[in-house]
Every structure is written in structure tokens, then in C-alpha cells.
Design an enzyme around this catalytic site. Structure first.
Site: not given
Lengths: 296, 296, 296, 296
Positions: A166, A173
Site C-alpha cells: 500500500k 499515486e
């Protein structure tokens, strides 16, 4: 399946809704009585069938530590804690150790999807013991998006692997967002030539190499405010972006775009830049170049 | 030696002073009658012994082009034009060709040193024909700093080499300034721990790896304003920094620090960043993160 | 003045020489009997007048920790330990605490100058209690370069400030080196035009904006090997560069040139880049672009 | 509708196929007789109904210039030339001017989609006169992906706007690819913890913030070669990435991630880095640090 869920904020609340829609029974606890199903963690624990499963969905850091400590005291051997928050993967090792001493299992779950997860499902990256991952698979299946399981869920490794994945996801991202943002500025800057900036982004949604979900979100944003004049270029950052850089540095991995993205956010929040004051001062010293006097 | 000098601004005026102090005769022309020795370029040319030497010290670009065109018309075969401004090295090839058609020689001279050059001398990088470089060496010797000639002067190659060297010099300069500036911000940021930022820079002047002239200038700046609170972090950039990046891109040379330096200057001049508006908008779209509303 | 010195490698050995040349008495200990003055730390301690001063000059990290622990046990209240190694400033706080429990004082000293320090003196940045800093000033004066004290020495703050300053110094150093290096590559790349790369760097030593000690070292390197063909572009990095980035990230300070410099070093040590394999794979997937097959 | 198509390579050939599948008549010319429908441009022109439409799909630069020149001579007033290649937007202005003198119209069309365009359709960004864009809309509709027209096609402005949009598209593309690539390296580097790198990318395809078409392509690449061991980290770049940086510099737009992406490609193609040789040489000079001797 019946699980406990601690933390019913924006993310936790939506997850409870999605789980229940999939016929997973959820007893949720939150300090805020308006959203909580029970009045205490003890009451939540008492409601759960054994072996218990408690999903923790609270802000990473001190709060997660406190909740894990409480669960280490109150749960029983064979029970399972899942940390679905944005914890640092090194915290997972600590949490796992503390729980393991009581015979309690631990899974770390990286969760992506934001406010859209309620409807679209959440991308899930988990780390932990295989038998427990399999036991709670109905929970993961309820949370993840429709479609093949392996396109929205991965059991990435032992404890810590989920949050590591993550963390890297969020690092990527940041850079993806910055890439589109630089493109936006380049298009805006030549609006003498390129007359339709929102239309250009809109047209990139099909067939192009740059099509993505983030692009679709930018199209939505431009639909609402076609030159983003209502919004300020001020951007927060969260732990995961920073940890990505730290981990990169520690492992000698060059991450020029991810670091550039986080630095751009730092700059966006500065009223004035100490560094650029120094550059201005230097130019003035050697070249006699005019400087802008601060108005403060 | 007796030369003409066109352009008597901050740089040209100081250079005239330094040349005369070294017994080089200078007839200077500037449109501003307050500083000009003569009333016209023609008058200047008429005053010069043949073969004539005319040093051009005007802003790069259109103005240099115009002056070179005028000299191409008015000078005679065997004369020499030296462009000491911050011209792009590709312009030199054009200027050389135009002058060469009239039998006039051309030297491009990159000049570094800013307002300090009057006293310290100017670092000189020149390109052009060897015989002419040798003929006007007394001029270069007068302008360059004291000490061995090859520590303040280089005949770097044919026409264009001088301005190419100066362009790269300025690209390096940008990155050096940014490096100290980032260090300044890092020190300032932890003023809880590091109590004496100006003293730290001051102490780096002897013995350390980072000692340099720019460091000395930063010490001077901090002497005048110990936290740079009177100055704004707003920084212009000039052609040479930009050309360095363009040349790097054209030749596939990675220049991450030079480009970071120029981007930092771009950002320093923006009231708000279109790119960061786009990032803020994206975060808002996917995560429901709050955005700052623009006050405009 | 008479001090103990633990660690007589390249740095420590030179420092002993410089101290003795300034009539500071030094009892040095090193595990290597060829360079050590005594056979043990105990013997060294026994030789020192009270209150004792022990300068530690060993590699940062585990070894420094071990030495500090040993000194915490063996020294007495009122004694002083100076860590002159490249320790992380956060380690100083730990060391200071451990020593303070025994009534022993602690100073952290960042030392710059490399192999040149023996002759030129060392730039010194120190943190710690003012009375002790003043007591051992003769040691600092002996080590620092000639000239005004405040141009080669700073008492930057409490414990940790010295190594914090040194850490930032090294971060700046990385970016300065990279800046010159990018300039070198730009000059080399156009050696068709710019015929004399070493001569250009040499000529930048006087009068220019980019003159510095590092520039002089590059001139020396090019004197020995004019196109650096004998050297490989493989560059290690040390803790201080990495800590600078970590500290920047933790304090939201944008450091684009320092990070670019460290990433360039990471890349320089890779036989092949996993990241660029991924980019090559992507290009192949969408565009049918040819890829180079690995020879492994 | 019946158009001429010059250039039947990988892109042009697929476009002919897609156009014909949509009942657009295509007369294609290519110097390679194996793929050409006609033996000459003249024959192609003769086959077309008036006003003629000729789509040019040849490599940008000199070849496009030559083809446009030929068409300027051979076409007639009222005809239309569409340049679908990767031309620089500034070339479009030149081409438009040359054709306009003969009364011939011009449209520049940026085309994205690579080898997948045949099946998926091509993302189209066009610039040029509205009446001509409307006249040839059936061609654009045949080439673009299924779905709403404005999600795969944009009339972005006057001549040049299409290629400007495509240039920016490609700049963004570079940075997106680099972002995923940095993530890949971060995951690979900790394969002790994260056991399933391909599975992690696969799991990001649904629900996550980073889902995109490029991500799907990376999943495909990892399906074929799960650690990319068969591929070398050597990456070419094309004009559009470089022009993006040049345009950014010219317009003072900071593009740190796009520039980092192109610099990473430059480095990937170097056997040894001149810049890093210089850094290694500097470290050796000041610190006596060992250098690797070149094996050449």
C-alpha cells in the site's frame, strides 16, 4: 461471518455498509455514539463469535497503537486482528509481536479506493498467515471490487507485506497525480493555441496511453470547475508518501518522480520559500540583481 | 591598445573602468549620453586605429543582433568584433557568418563575475580564431583576474565555444545556488536545535568541502539580514539557464540538479500553481480530502 | 592540554598529527597496534589528566555506540567525550543521555576537510555545553584552519547541533558535486565545439561565480586524467546524505537537488535498473517497440 | 468517404485496416510495394474524389516535410492534408503556411494508442479549421474508439493544437511509466518481505487509485516474464518527450516528474556516466575514497 470493526469514520463507515450489503455481520465501535453500534470495545468483543475477527480502521500511528494494545489485552488466543488503516509496515511487525505474545493473530491490510470504495469496492493488499487470510476471505471478497479476485486482492506475503504494498501504491499515486498536473499546467499555459483544456483531458479517456481512473477523476474535476479557478494549489501529504521516500533511500532505490511529487506538495504549502530567499539573496550579492522586498 | 566598447551599463561601464586602469584606451558608446564617450557608433569607429576592435556588451538577443548588423555594415575587412554579452552560442555562428561575409572577424567571450568583476577581474571564456585572440590578449589580460592567465581565461575553441562554456557555467551556477539554498532551509527549519544559522555558514568558509565564493556571498547576505526576512523568495532566471536544459535535452545529457534549480525558480514566481491546483482537485475527487478555496 | 583520541585511521591519525604540531598532547588508542600509542582504552584513560577529554573518531553507528558505552563505564564525573565521527544527530541525544547519567559531558563535533585537513585544518561544527566547549577550545583551535576562528569553527547549539550542521553540509556537498559533474558532461558532450574541457574548468578558478574548492579539486583530477577515462562512474554514498533526505522529508523541506544527487549515485552502482526494465517492458507492450534482451 | 493515406507502416497499415472496416474507402501509398495500393503519390491523388483528403502517416521531421512539399505541389485548392504523425506543433504552422499558399487546408492530428489502436481505436487530438474537421468527421469517427465521441476525440483548437496536445500527452505518459517503474523497483527490492510482485500489480487493477491502462500493460509484461529478467533496462526516447521539456522551459512551467522521466531514459542508455566519473573523481580528491578503475 460476523466481525468487529473499530473506527467508523469516512472509510470505516463505508466499509461497514459494504460488508453488510454482502451479508457480513458487522458490530462496529466508534467513540462517536452517533455512528457506533455499541457503547464500548468490550461490548463489541462480547458480541463476536469465537475465534473473533476485529478489523481496525483508525488513523495510523498513536491511535492504532492504542487500539492494538487494548485488543492485545482483551482478545483471546486464536482471535484475529486486521489493521486496515494506513499504518507503516514496520509498525505491523511491532503490532504482530505484541499480539502474538497473547496468541492472537494479525493481518495487515492495505486498502485503496477512497470514497469510491463503497460502490466500486476497495483494492486490497494483505500480509499475514495464510490460514487466517483464508478464514476471513469472505470479508475480503465482500470489500474488494467485483471481478476476478486476483484483480482486486493480493495476499502479498507475511505480516507487513500488505502495508508495504500500500505504501508503494501511494508513492506511485503521488507521481501519477503530479504527472497529470504538469500536463494540465502545460496545456493551460498555451491556451492561446490549445483552446479546450477540459475537452482534451476528456478525449484522453478512451484509446490513449494515458487513460486511467485518475484521468477520469480529473475530467470530473474539470467538469465542475473548468479552469480550477475555485481551488487553491495547496496540497497536503500523508505518511505513506514520506515513508516511500525513506524506504527508497534506505534501500538505495532511485525514485526521482515520487520524490519530485512530494517536494511539489511541500512547496505548495509554503507562504514563502526560505530556499528561494537564499537564491534571491545570492543573485543580489553577485549580480546586483534586484530583489523583492518582503512585505512582512 | 585602443578598442571600442558598445554598451556602458552596469557590466560595460565597469569593464571600461577596469580596462582604462590597465592602460587600454577605450572609446565607449552607449545610447545614454550621460555615460557615452561619443555621440554615435560612427564616431566611435572613426576614433579607432585599424585593424579595429569593437567589444559589444549589450543584452543578448534582438539588441545584439541589431548591433552586430550595424557593425557588419560599418566596419572594414580585418576588423574584429567581440561579443561579450550573454548570447546563445548558436547566435554566435550566425553573427560570425554575417561578419565573415564582410571580412570581419568575430570572437565570442563569456564573461563571469558580476558587479565584483571591476575589482576582482572577470572570468573569461572565449571562442574564435587564434590569431585574433592573441592580438587582443592585452584586453583579456586587463579584464581577467590577477594570477596565472589560465586560471581566469580560456580560449575554449572556435566561435561559439566561449558562450557555450559560459552557458554551462551558468547552469552549474544555478544548481550550486540551489544546493546552498536547500541547506539554508534545512538549517532554518531546525532552529530549535541549530541555534546559529548565519554562524554555521560563516564557519564553512575555511577547511570544509563546501567552501566557495557563493558561500562567502551567502555569508555576506546573512550578515546584512540574518534570517533573510527582508527578502522575498522570488527569483528570476535568464536565458543561459534555460539554454543549458535545452542543450542537455538535445544531447541526451541528464541534468537533474540544473533542471531542479530552474524549476524551483519558476515555482518561486507563481502566485498559485496550476499543477498543484490539479493535484488538489484530484485528491478531493478520490478521497474527499478538503481543498482550500481560492480567494480570488 | 592533553587529550585521549580513540580511532587512528585516516582521519584520526591525521588529527593526532595536527594536534601534536600545535602542542596539544595526545594519547591515541586504536585496535591496530601499529598506530596506537597505548595497548588499551584503560591505559589511555589512565594517562589523561582530570577532568579528562576523550575525542572519539571511529565509524558512525554500532562502533561509536560501543565506544561510548565503554567510556560511560570507565570515565568519571566531570570528564568529557567528544564524538568527532559522522554520527547521526539523533544518536548524539542518546549518547549524551547515557553519559549524562554518569555525570560525563558530551560534545558532538562535525568535522569536514577530508585528507586535506592535516595541512589545511578541519572545518568544525560543534554542539554541547558552553563551558566544556570553552574548556577544550585549544583543541578546536589546533584542528581548525588558520584565520579567524569563526570562519572555520562554530558552536552551533546544544548537543546534536554539530552533527546536524555536518549532515546538512554533506547534503549540500552532494549537490555541489553533482552540479559540477553535470557541467562536465555537458562540456564533454560538445567536445566538437568546446575543444578544451580541462582548460575551461581551470579558467573558472578565478573571477567566476562558480569558483570553489571543489572546482579546484576537479581541476586537479583533470590534470591527472584529462577526460577521466581511467575512472569508473561508480559512486558510493554515506549515511549523511541519506539522513539529509530523511530529515528533509520529516520536516517537509523540499530538497530537489540534494535528492537528485543521491539518486544519481544509487543509479551509478546498478548493473541494470529494475525501474528501466519496467519502462522498457511498458514501451514494448503498448508500442511494439523493440527491447534489448538481457544477456544474463 | 474516400481518402488517401501516405505511409503504411505499423501505424498507417493498422489505420487503413480500421478505416476500411468502417467502410471508409482508403487508397494507400507507401514506398514499399508489398503494402502499397498504388505505385505513386500521383496515382493515389488521381484516385481520390475532390475535394481530396490525404492523411499523412510518416515519421516526423524531414520525411514529413518532404511529403507535405510534394502534396503542396500536387494537390489542388480546396483539398485537405491531415498530418497524423508525431510532428512538432511548430512544424504544423510551417506546413499549414506552405499549403495555404496553394489554397490547400491542413489539419494536425495527434494519434495515441500504439499497436492496440487497430482493435481499441485511437485517441485523437486535432487542430485546424472547423469546417474541414467536420467534413472529415467520418474518418475520425472510424479511427477513434467506440463510445461517446468526446471521450476519444477532441478538436482542440487551430492548427498546431492537436500536436501540442499529443506532445503533452506523451510527456505525461513518460512520467506515468516512470512512476510505475519506480514502484516496481521498490517492490522488487523488498522481495524478502513482499513475496508476490506480479500479483501485487495484478491486484491493483480494480478498485485502487493507481488503476490504468499502463498498469494493465505492466501486468501483461509480468505475466510473460515475472521479474523482467529477460529484458534490459535500456529505453529510447522520442521527440515528443524532449519537446515537452523545451516547451516547459520556454513557458516557465515546472515539470519535475516529466524531466526526471526523460533523464532516467538518458541514463539508461549510457555505458558509463561522464557525470558520475566526475563525482567519483571529486570524492577521490577530497576524501581519498577509492575509485573503480575503468576496465577500458
Amino acid at each position: 461471518m460476523h466481525i468487529g470493526l473499530i473506527g467508523l469514520g469516512r472509510m470505516g463507515g463505508n466499509m461497514r455498509t459494504r460488508l453488510r450489503a454482502a451479508d457480513i455481520e458487522v458490530t462496529g465501535y466508534d467513540p462517536n455514539p452517533d455512528v457506533s453500534d455499541v457503547t464500548s470495545v468490550d461490548e463489541m468483543i462480547a458480541a463476536l463469535p469465537t475465534p473473533r475477527t476485529v478489523w481496525v480502521m483508525v488513523p495510523a500511528g498513536q491511535i492504532t497503537d492504542t487500539v492494538i494494545e487494548e485488543l492485545a489485552e482483551k482478545l483471546e488466543p486464536g482471535d484475529l486482528v486486521i489493521d486496515g488503516g494506513n499504518s507503516k509496515f514496520t509498525d505491523d511487525l511491532r503490532h504482530d509481536k505484541a499480539l502474538d505474545e497473547k496468541g492472537i493473530d494479525y493481518i495487515d491490510a492495505g486498502v485503496s479506493g477512497g470514497v469510491w470504495g463503497l460502490d466500486n469496492g476497495y483494492g486490497l493488499m494483505v500480509g499475514g498467515p495464510t490460514d487466517q487470510v483464508e478464514r476471513v476471505m469472505p470479508v475480503f471478497d465482500a470489500l474488494r471490487p467485483d471481478g476476478p479476485r486476483d484483480e482486486g486482492f493480493v495476499h502479498a506475503g507475511e505480516v507487513g507485506a500488505g502495508h508495504y504494498a500500500k505504501m508503494v501504491h501511494n508513492g506511485i499515486e503521488y507521481a501519477l497525480m503530479q504527472a497529470y498536473a504538469e500536463g494540465f499546467e502545460l496545456l493551460e499555459k498555451r491556451s492561446d493555441l490549445l483552446k479546450d483544456v477540459p475537452g482534451t483531458f476528456k478525449a484522453w479517456q478512451r484509446g490513449t496511453v494515458v487513460r486511467s481512473w485518475l484521468l477520469e477523476l480529473l475530467v470530473r474535476a474539470l467538469d465542475e470547475d473548468d479552469d480550477l479557478s475555485e481551488i487553491e494549489g495547496y496540497v497536503e501529504d500523508s505518511g505513506e508518501g514520506r515513508w516511500t521516500i525513506e524506504e527508497a533511500i534506505m534501500n538505495a532505490v532511485p525514485v526521482p518522480t515520487i520524490s519530485a511529487s512530494i517536494f511539489a506538495r511541500f512547496v505548495s504549502r509554503q507562504d514563502d520559500s526560505p530556499a528561494m530567499k537564499a537564491v534571491a539573496a545570492l543573485r543580489h550579492q553577485f549580480g546586483g540583481h534586484a530583489v523583492k522586498k518582503s512585505e512582512d
